[in-house]
Enzyme design. Sequence first.
Site, PDB file in Angstrom:
ATOM      1  N   LYS A   1       0.842  -1.205   0.000  1.00 28.74           N
ATOM      2  CA  LYS A   1       0.000   0.000   0.000  1.00 28.74           C
ATOM      3  C   LYS A   1       0.876   1.254   0.000  1.00 28.74           C
ATOM      4  O   LYS A   1       0.610   2.206  -0.735  1.00 28.74           O
ATOM      5  CB  LYS A   1      -0.930   0.005   1.221  1.00 28.74           C
ATOM      6  CG  LYS A   1      -2.099  -0.948   1.074  1.00 28.74           C
ATOM      7  CD  LYS A   1      -2.842  -1.174   2.375  1.00 28.74           C
ATOM      8  CE  LYS A   1      -3.892  -2.264   2.191  1.00 28.74           C
ATOM      9  NZ  LYS A   1      -4.536  -2.681   3.442  1.00 28.74           N
TER      10      LYS A   1
ATOM     11  N   GLN B   1      -4.551  -1.186   9.646  1.00 27.59           N
ATOM     12  CA  GLN B   1      -4.526  -2.527   9.060  1.00 27.59           C
ATOM     13  C   GLN B   1      -5.159  -3.529  10.020  1.00 27.59           C
ATOM     14  O   GLN B   1      -4.772  -3.627  11.178  1.00 27.59           O
ATOM     15  CB  GLN B   1      -3.068  -2.921   8.744  1.00 27.59           C
ATOM     16  CG  GLN B   1      -2.914  -4.247   8.044  1.00 27.59           C
ATOM     17  CD  GLN B   1      -3.520  -4.258   6.635  1.00 27.59           C
ATOM     18  OE1 GLN B   1      -3.356  -3.329   5.860  1.00 27.59           O
ATOM     19  NE2 GLN B   1      -4.259  -5.312   6.321  1.00 27.59           N
TER      20      GLN B   1
ATOM     21  N   ASP C   1     -11.083   3.439   4.260  1.00 22.32           N
ATOM     22  CA  ASP C   1     -11.500   2.035   4.172  1.00 22.32           C
ATOM     23  C   ASP C   1     -13.022   1.922   4.155  1.00 22.32           C
ATOM     24  O   ASP C   1     -13.563   0.873   3.814  1.00 22.32           O
ATOM     25  CB  ASP C   1     -10.965   1.255   5.387  1.00 22.32           C
ATOM     26  CG  ASP C   1      -9.826   0.315   5.019  1.00 22.32           C
ATOM     27  OD1 ASP C   1      -9.674   0.016   3.814  1.00 22.32           O
ATOM     28  OD2 ASP C   1      -9.097  -0.121   5.929  1.00 22.32           O
TER      29      ASP C   1
END
Length: 297
Positions: free
Chosen positions: A54, A98, A121
């Site tokens: 990422k 994460q 997200d």
Amino acid sequence: MAADIIDGKAFALDLRGRIATLAADFTARTGRKAGLAVVLVGEDAASQVYVRSKGKATVEAGMASFEHRLPVDATQAELLALVEALNADPAVDGILVQLPLPTHLDEQTVIATISPDKDVDGFHVINAGRLAVGQPGYVPCTPLGCLMLLKDRLGSLSGLNAVVIGRSNIVGKPMAQLLLAESCTVTIAHSRTRDLAEVVRRADIVVAAVGRPEMVKGSWIKPGATVIDVGINRVAGTEPGKTRLVGDVDFAEASAIAGAITPVPGGVGPMTIAVLLRNALVAAFRNAGLDLADDAI
Ligand code: NAD
């Protein structure tokens, strides 16, 4: 006749190119780079790989990547303090923590602490609510990537029967909301669904997000249907000691019947990171008060 292969890798590459162009435009207009912060707690091997890729993709798109690593025994208070600091940092447009977190940390509280306007997200309840009522917000990356592939392939989805297999907050539920917003007739199937094969046979669009290798059989697929396989499952390979990735759909069988199908790997997977960059850049434009056309990326 064999199905067309939906090339998620090529689509994602093209999307990342368009993101890079707009990221450069953002920098020219604001004098700073759009910024994405990624927080990793602990040493989980798979998470480390995701976080590294990422970060690399963020930099390649001409955006700033801020990586924050906390030790596996970090406390909830330490993690929340970091998230609060990132919420307040004007250089940070998007925040991603994460998952999964070590078990002593409460994921829901952490997600709830991320500012909804930096929640790239799309996991915050505010963004889930915005999606449900059709307001602009942030949509989870994997289902939004699936929708982009579907619209690219089919154009209008209006009136089509869509079956989403899986009801997770990360994939299944937001996927169903997105398809509903495109005026599909949506069925959400899950582990308690009866006669799953029969349900799937009605679908013009099948999205499989289950986590069971090759569960969806070719005989379940309506001839000509479009099949999006979200599953990523590692199974034993043909050579001893080797493994390979398969999806939730039996590709060999389904590709003989479907009209179009995503492969695993090379289908949905590459879309997830590309859409994360897209969400971060959209956040940058919105947070800076700049216009960005809905269909720009
Ligand atoms: P999850 O475990 O949270 O949810 C799985 C869902 O499948 C559940 O809602 C469950 O009801 C349903 N299910 C389980 N067994 C079933 C059965 N026998 N019949 C019908 N439904 C059944 O998983 P998730 O996070 O939604 O992920 C699903 C899959 O997608 C996994 O393989 C995951 O690795 C993959 N995934 C891929 C990406 C990507 O970037 N391509 C991103 C996220 C998840």
